[in-house]
Design an enzyme around this catalytic site. Sequence first.
Site, PDB file in Angstrom:
ATOM      1  CG  ASP A  54       6.370   4.191   5.175  1.00  0.00           C
ATOM      2  OD1 ASP A  54       5.336   3.520   5.376  1.00  0.00           O
ATOM      3  OD2 ASP A  54       7.298   3.790   4.435  1.00  0.00           O
ATOM      4  CG  ASP A  93       7.050   2.185   8.582  1.00  0.00           C
ATOM      5  OD1 ASP A  93       7.634   1.079   8.577  1.00  0.00           O
ATOM      6  OD2 ASP A  93       5.903   2.354   8.147  1.00  0.00           O
ATOM      7  CE  LYS A 123       5.836  -1.270   9.488  1.00  0.00           C
ATOM      8  NZ  LYS A 123       6.039  -1.022   8.030  1.00  0.00           N
ATOM      9  CD  GLU A 192       0.269  -3.451   3.771  1.00  0.00           C
ATOM     10  OE1 GLU A 192       1.264  -3.119   4.438  1.00  0.00           O
ATOM     11  OE2 GLU A 192      -0.424  -2.622   3.152  1.00  0.00           O
TER      12      GLU A 192
HETATM   13  O1  KIV Z   1       3.002   2.576   7.165  1.00  0.00           O
HETATM   14  C1  KIV Z   1       2.135   1.908   7.726  1.00  0.00           C
HETATM   15  O2  KIV Z   1       1.127   2.410   8.231  1.00  0.00           O
HETATM   16  C2  KIV Z   1       2.326   0.472   7.775  1.00  0.00           C
HETATM   17  C3  KIV Z   1       1.181  -0.353   8.259  1.00  0.00           C
HETATM   18  C4  KIV Z   1       0.141  -0.400   7.217  1.00  0.00           C
HETATM   19  C5  KIV Z   1       1.602  -1.715   8.675  1.00  0.00           C
HETATM   20  O3  KIV Z   1       3.335  -0.023   7.399  1.00  0.00           O
END
Ligand code: KIV
Length: 274
Positions: A54, A93, A123, A192
Amino acid sequence: MKQMQGTSGPKKVTTKVISLMKREKTPIACLTAYDYLTARLLDQSGVDIILVGDSLGMVVQGHDTTLPVTLDEMIYHAKAVVRGVDRAMVIVDMPFMSYQANDEEGFRNAGRIMKETGAGGVKFEGGERIARLVEMTVRAGIPVMGHLGLTPQSIHQFGGYTPRGTTTEEAKQILRDAKVLEEAGAFCIVLEKIPAQLAAKITKLLSIPTIGIGAGVHCDGQILVVSDMLGLYEDFHPRFVRRYAHLAETIRTSVAQYVHDVKERTFPNEKESY
Ligand code: KIV
């Protein structure tokens, strides 16, 4: 140029392959992608997991945070990414407020992503708070990637982009969250912006892989936002981003040359005409 193969060859990457990579201590290379063309290039270059993050809210749509991204937008981008990929595992995501209100809604939305995009999993950000949701999702056959530490959907609660897990109390909570996600059935966890020592401890404690972003070298794999590592997104440059190219500069120079050629009537030439 000869195409590079992924660490585990041309075989399709699944949760089983990812789990094996941890056992065999083979580092897992992950990047984000948001469109067909980029996804195809990453796949051809041996990336193991492609995350439709996201983060597209910032690097594609130009928002200040990831919060405005909708489920329909994630599905739109994920469909394009999936079309470009043969080998890598594609994870999507779950955007802000697609799973926070209640577990049932999150579960149904995860199912929508799987049905409509052809991706390999989803995710979620969070730990203990989402344990039941992770369990329900995994039980339905949907692979779940966890995300702990500096979780961007909670940026307003954190009040900024400083590293997480720097106090004993917060480090203990992240460790507990990681264990809970593993027990709930997550197949891997993104860590992260947490101290490298904490990430190393979690990586040792868990039997599922950890994927670091600003979490040091001891994670089982690494992930970066593709627009950051290629030097396309210049708005901010956290120290964990290694720039492997400077595409923003390449694009500016190339486009300026094109504009010049058009204005000077040196493009197109005879060979470029019919
Ligand atoms: O949204 C994203 O790109 C992420 C990564 C930074 C792990 O969650």
